[in-house]
Design an enzyme around this catalytic site. Structure first.
Site, PDB file in Angstrom:
ATOM      1  N   GLU A 164       0.801  -1.234   0.000  1.00 42.59           N
ATOM      2  CA  GLU A 164       0.000   0.000   0.000  1.00 42.59           C
ATOM      3  C   GLU A 164       0.835   1.286   0.000  1.00 42.59           C
ATOM      4  OE1 GLU A 164      -3.058  -0.206   3.021  1.00 42.59           O
ATOM      5  OE2 GLU A 164      -3.999  -1.939   2.075  1.00 42.59           O
ATOM      6  N   GLU A 344      -4.805  -8.962   0.099  1.00 42.80           N
ATOM      7  CA  GLU A 344      -5.600  -8.718   1.311  1.00 42.80           C
ATOM      8  C   GLU A 344      -7.048  -8.508   0.894  1.00 42.80           C
ATOM      9  OE1 GLU A 344      -4.439  -5.423   3.805  1.00 42.80           O
ATOM     10  OE2 GLU A 344      -2.314  -5.970   3.721  1.00 42.80           O
TER      11      GLU A 344
END
Length: 437
Positions: A164, A344
């Protein structure tokens, strides 16, 4: 039954700072997170990750739980400060020993290890010289990545450079030109790490990045709402997708920034480096979607709108599995059907423990099943999706939210550290056993 391809891999994911604990043990250095929620004497003033799930001491038990669930792969991150306490300098042998033991334990259990090199926990010493805004951090990151390839590359064949980068770049108080510079440095570091891995003696596995993505929809059919959705898509999704997969920044976003006198520095050779060092797969973290309405205000002329008919998680994120399907089809069509790993996907809900100590988390069960079904449908549509990692294996330290949000398919009692497989974990176990829904 609707089945997944035989080669499809089911796993679960965690990150070092969120679960390991043992913050001051065995030579581990400090990260900026170690100072948060503490007074000048180091006494906690709120939730801290000093103990977290104590995975550092309980990793063998955790691996056995993974085996019970039938996980085929475990995605975890290495704590940079366990290997290099200051981010560089001398290697800390105790840190190396911990990850070597964990990898051995996983392989013994028949579970494939997958490593995220950097997952948000920058060494404090590097943070104090400007973090990712300082290009020197790229040099130290590459040295750290090379060390991991040297140490573990013969056993670990799946690598993620960053987790991220959007969060690292934009969730801070810096002005946007500096945020864009941070984003650029993260992408340069990523490309350098890909190049390094491909030329490494142990570099015969696969390497990619993990981007947090969310499909953006216009609030109405009005052309202005489409523009708002397109701008937010450019800001969150395409700003990282386009360089990593096409080697260029999205032209519409570049001109939008320039129109507002927002510039960031790109050194000679940076874009060639990003262009030439293509990764093997794209990792995506997906939790929800965005709905955007046009506004005259702000850089992106967009404001997020809620769906009044939807269910929301305790993070206030809309549950919308269809948006995962749409996102995956978009990626297939826009980016040459690149291999996608769902790195995820998961949900935080208020769990209640029954009198017999069980966790009947029906909302999380539904979330898991519906998003896996969306994944399966996208595969049926020809999308090249090879893996799914549930977030998270364990309830954990949820960054700025501390222990208030639980994403785990295994419950952690933070007082006793007792682990309990939730109904969502049992549902996932069944899906993995049957390889379908």
């Amino acid at each position: 039954m609707k089945f997944f391809p035989k080669s499809f891999i089911f796993g679960a994911a965690t990150s070092a700072y969120q679960i390991e604990g043992a913050a001051a043990l065995d030579g581990r250095g400090q990260t900026a997170w170690d100072l948060r929620n503490k007074d000048e004497f180091g006494k906690p003033t709120g939730d801290v990750g000093d103990v977290a799930c104590d995975h550092y001491h309980l990793y063998k038990e955790d691996v056995q739980l993974m085996k019970t669930l039938g996980l085929q792969s475990y995605r975890f991150s290495v704590s940079w400060t366990r290997i290099y306490p200051n981010g560089y300098g001398k290697i800390n042998p105790k840190g190396v020993e911990f990850y070597q033991n964990l990898i051995n334990e996983l392989l013994l259990a028949g579970i494939e290890p997958a490593i995220t090199i950097w997952h948000g926990d920058l060494p404090l010493a590097l943070d104090q010289i400007g973090g990712w805004q300082n290009r020197e951090t790229i040099t130290h990151y590459l040295n750290y990545a090379k060390t991991l390839f040297d140490l573990f590359g013969h056993q670990v064949k799946l690598w993620f450079t960053h987790n991220e980068p959007w969060c690292a770049a934009f969730l801070n108080e810096y002005p946007i030109n500096q945020q864009l510079e941070i984003a650029h440095h993260l992408l340069v570091a990523h490309a350098q790490a890909v190049k390094l891995y491909k030329n490494h003696p142990n570099g015969n596995g696969k390497i990619g990045i993990v981007l947090n993505l969310g499909k953006q929809y216009p609030n109405t059919f009005d052309v202005k709402d489409y523009l708002a959705a397109r701008n937010i898509d450019g800001f969150i999704n395409r700003w990282f997708l386009d360089p990593t997969l096409k080697g260029v920044y999205p032209a519409d976003m570049v001109s939008l920034y320039q129109k507002h006198d927002i510039f960031f520095s790109v050194e000679a050779g940076d874009m060639e480096l990003i262009q030439e060092n293509k990764m093997d797969f794209l990792g995506i973290n997906m939790y929800s979607r965005g709905i955007q309405a046009y506004t005259e205000e702000g850089l992106f002329n967009a404001r997020g709108v809620s769906n009044p008919n939807a269910q929301y998680t305790s993070m206030d994120w809309e549950v919308c599995p269809r948006s995962l399907y749409d996102l995956l089809v978009d990626i297939k069509e826009t980016y040459n059907n690149v291999e996608v790993i769902i790195a995820e996907n998961g949900s935080a809900f208020e769990d209640t423990v029954s009198e017999d100590g069980l966790v009947h988390d029906i909302n999380r069960v539904d979330y898991l099943k519906s998003h896996l079904e969306a994944t399966r449908q996208a595969i049926e549509e020809g999308c090249n999706i090879t893996r799914y990692y549930a977030w998270s294996l364990l309830d954990n330290f949820e960054w700025g939210l501390g222990y208030s949000k639980r994403f785990g398919i295994i419950r952690v009692d933070y007082d006793t550290l007792k682990r309990t497989i939730k109904d969502s974990g049992l549902a996932y176990q069944k899906i993995i056993q049957e390889r379908g829904l």
